[in-house]
Design a protein around this motif. Structure first.
Motif, PDB file in Angstrom:
ATOM      1  N   UNK A 108       8.055 -10.964   7.176  1.00  0.00           N
ATOM      2  CA  UNK A 108       7.143 -10.498   5.984  1.00  0.00           C
ATOM      3  C   UNK A 108       7.882  -8.676   6.069  1.00  0.00           C
ATOM      4  N   UNK A 109       7.323  -8.512   4.853  1.00  0.00           N
ATOM      5  CA  UNK A 109       7.725  -6.999   4.868  1.00  0.00           C
ATOM      6  C   UNK A 109       6.590  -5.632   5.407  1.00  0.00           C
ATOM      7  N   UNK A 110       6.723  -5.012   6.122  1.00  0.00           N
ATOM      8  CA  UNK A 110       5.490  -4.319   6.811  1.00  0.00           C
ATOM      9  C   UNK A 110       4.205  -4.390   6.276  1.00  0.00           C
ATOM     10  N   UNK A 111       4.103  -4.325   4.666  1.00  0.00           N
ATOM     11  CA  UNK A 111       3.275  -3.910   3.333  1.00  0.00           C
ATOM     12  C   UNK A 111       2.457  -4.672   3.824  1.00  0.00           C
ATOM     13  N   UNK A 112       3.108  -5.885   3.531  1.00  0.00           N
ATOM     14  CA  UNK A 112       2.643  -6.715   2.714  1.00  0.00           C
ATOM     15  C   UNK A 112       1.238  -8.272   3.891  1.00  0.00           C
ATOM     16  N   UNK A 113       0.284  -8.210   3.831  1.00  0.00           N
ATOM     17  CA  UNK A 113      -1.159  -8.630   4.146  1.00  0.00           C
ATOM     18  C   UNK A 113      -0.817 -10.176   3.923  1.00  0.00           C
ATOM     19  N   UNK A 283      10.840  -9.539  -2.008  1.00  0.00           N
ATOM     20  CA  UNK A 283      10.523  -9.150  -1.284  1.00  0.00           C
ATOM     21  C   UNK A 283      10.821  -7.223  -1.334  1.00  0.00           C
ATOM     22  N   UNK A 284      11.570  -6.750  -1.933  1.00  0.00           N
ATOM     23  CA  UNK A 284      12.279  -5.457  -2.334  1.00  0.00           C
ATOM     24  C   UNK A 284      11.811  -5.207  -3.491  1.00  0.00           C
ATOM     25  N   UNK A 285      11.552  -6.071  -4.911  1.00  0.00           N
ATOM     26  CA  UNK A 285      10.900  -5.847  -5.771  1.00  0.00           C
ATOM     27  C   UNK A 285       8.982  -4.804  -5.828  1.00  0.00           C
ATOM     28  N   UNK A 286       8.394  -5.972  -4.516  1.00  0.00           N
ATOM     29  CA  UNK A 286       7.341  -5.860  -3.599  1.00  0.00           C
ATOM     30  C   UNK A 286       6.986  -4.393  -3.178  1.00  0.00           C
ATOM     31  N   UNK A 287       7.958  -3.927  -2.097  1.00  0.00           N
ATOM     32  CA  UNK A 287       8.539  -3.140  -1.650  1.00  0.00           C
ATOM     33  C   UNK A 287       8.412  -1.553  -2.639  1.00  0.00           C
ATOM     34  N   UNK A 288       8.697  -1.615  -3.771  1.00  0.00           N
ATOM     35  CA  UNK A 288       8.733  -0.868  -5.309  1.00  0.00           C
ATOM     36  C   UNK A 288       7.788  -0.384  -5.581  1.00  0.00           C
ATOM     37  N   UNK A 289       7.067  -1.829  -5.474  1.00  0.00           N
ATOM     38  CA  UNK A 289       5.767  -1.696  -5.770  1.00  0.00           C
ATOM     39  C   UNK A 289       5.260  -1.855  -8.029  1.00  0.00           C
TER      40      UNK A 289
END
Length: 324
Positions: A108-113, A283-289
C-alpha cells in the motif's frame, strides 16, 4: 481465525460465523492478518448462487482485503512479514485471516489507510479499466455515470475527471446526487425522474455523451442509448437492477455506437498485467489527491448480513467496509 461462511445458498442471511484453523503459507501465497474487507454487489450474488463464479459449499464470499503480511510462502521474493498490503481474491475475503496468491498482493502507499485500501481495488480498477481500456475515454470527451453515488459509480466519476473528461451522473435521490457532484460530477440527475434522458441531452447541448458507464442494466440501459452521441460507447459493468437487458442491434447500427463489457475477474486469468498496471496508476492518482474514496460505513465482520442487505437495497452511498 474466523470467517463468515455460506453453508447453504440463499442470500446474505445465510452467512454465519465459523471458527477455522489458521492457514499455512503455501508456495506462491501470502498469509494476511486482515484489517478491513470491501463489500461488493457481486458478494450478494455469490451468496445467492447467481454469480458467474460458484465456489463449492461452504465458502466465504468477498474479494477485497487489506491488512498486514503474517507469513510468506516459498517463491515470493517481493513481500515479507509486517508489510501493509491489499489483496484481490476470487472469494474468501470475509475472514479474519486469508491466504492470497502473491501475484495479486500489492504493497500500500504510505498514506492509504486499511479501510480505504479494502474498498479501492474492485471499484477503482473497474472504473479505470472500464473507461480507459474498454471505452477508450479521452480527455475532452463526455461521460455519463449511472449509480454515481455507489462505490463503483463514485470511482468512475473520479477516474473520468482524472482522465480529463466532462462527467455527469445519475443517482436515486437528491442526497446521492449531491455526493456525486461533491466528487467531481458537473451535474447529477435523479434517475427516478423520467426526464433524466432529456436533462442529459440538454446538458450536452443536444449532442449526447461519448461514453455511458452502466452498472445498473434494465431500463436504464435502454434509455441510455438515447443519451449516446453518434459513435458513442456504452460500457456494461453489471446489472444492479436485477434485469439483464436485451438489445435490438439496429439501434447499434443506426448511431454507429459500440456496446462493450467488463468482467474484471477474467483479467486475473487472461491479462493480470493490466490489473497491476491499473492499480499502480490508481495509487499514483490517489497520492496526487485526484482520488478521494468515499466510505459509507464500517461494520464489524459479524454484521456482514446487515451490511450486504443495505447494499442490496441500494441504501448506501460509497463503499461498505467490514472490520474483523
Amino acid at each position: 481465525m474466523y470467517a463468515m461462511l455460506v453453508r447453504q445458498l440463499g442470500g446474505p442471511e445465510k452467512l454465519e460465523r465459523v471458527e477455522l484453523p489458521d492457514p499455512e503459507p503455501l508456495p506462491g501465497h501470502v498469509v494476511i492478518d486482515v484489517r478491513a474487507i470491501g463489500c461488493n454487489f457481486a458478494d450478494i450474488l455469490m451468496t445467492e448462487g447467481r454469480y458467474q463464479l460458484k465456489p463449492p459449499l461452504p465458502f466465504a464470499p468477498g474479494s477485497e482485503v487489506a491488512g498486514i503480511v503474517r507469513s510468506v510462502g516459498e517463491g515470493v521474493p517481493h513481500l515479507e512479514p509486517g508489510q501493509r498490503v491489499a489483496a484481490m481474491l476470487d472469494f474468501g475475503a470475509y475472514s479474519s485471516v486469508v491466504s492470497a496468491p502473491a501475484d495479486f498482493v500489492v504493497r500500500l502507499p504510505p498514506s492509504m489507510p486499511f479501510d480505504v485500501a479494502a474498498g479501492f481495488g474492485v471499484a477503482y480498477q473497474t472504473a479505470y479499466i472500464g473507461l480507459a481500456h474498454r471505452a477508450g475515454l479521452k480527455a475532452g470527451e463526455s461521460l455519463l455515470v449511472h449509480a454515481a453515488a455507489g462505490g463503483v459509480g463514485l470511482a468512475a466519476v473520479e477516474v473520468g475527471r482524472a482522465l480529463g473528461a466532462r462527467v455527469w451522473g445519475t443517482a436515486g435521490s437528491a442526497d446521492k446526487c449531491a455526493l456525486a457532484v461533491h466528487h467531481g460530477a458537473e451535474a447529477c440527475f435523479d434517475v427516478s425522474s423520467h426526464e433524466w434522458v432529456e436533462e442529459v441531452l440538454r446538458a450536452s447541448g443536444g449532442r449526447g455523451v461519448d461514453v455511458v458507464y452502466d452498472p445498473v442494466g434494465g431500463e436504464v440501459f435502454h434509455r441510455s442509448l438515447k443519451c449516446l452521441a453518434w459513435s458513442g460507447r456504452l460500457v456494461v459493468i453489471g446489472f444492479a437492477s436485477g434485469d439483464i437487458p436485451e438489445l435490438k442491434m439496429n439501434r447499434v447500427l443506426l448511431k454507429n455506437i459500440a456496446i462493450t463489457g467488463l468482467n474484471l475477474g477474467s483479467y486475473k486469468q487472461r491479462a493480470p498485467e493490466v490489473l497491476r498496471d491499473a492499480l499502480q496508476r490508481l495509487f499514483d492518482l490517489y497520492e496526487q489527491g485526484a482520488l478521494k474514496p468515499e466510505i459509507y460505513g464500517r461494520f464489524p465482520l459479524e454484521r456482514a448480513r446487515e451490511a450486504l442487505e443495505l447494499l442490496r437495497q441500494r441504501k448506501t452511498a460509497g463503499k461498505v467496509i467490514l472490520i474483523p
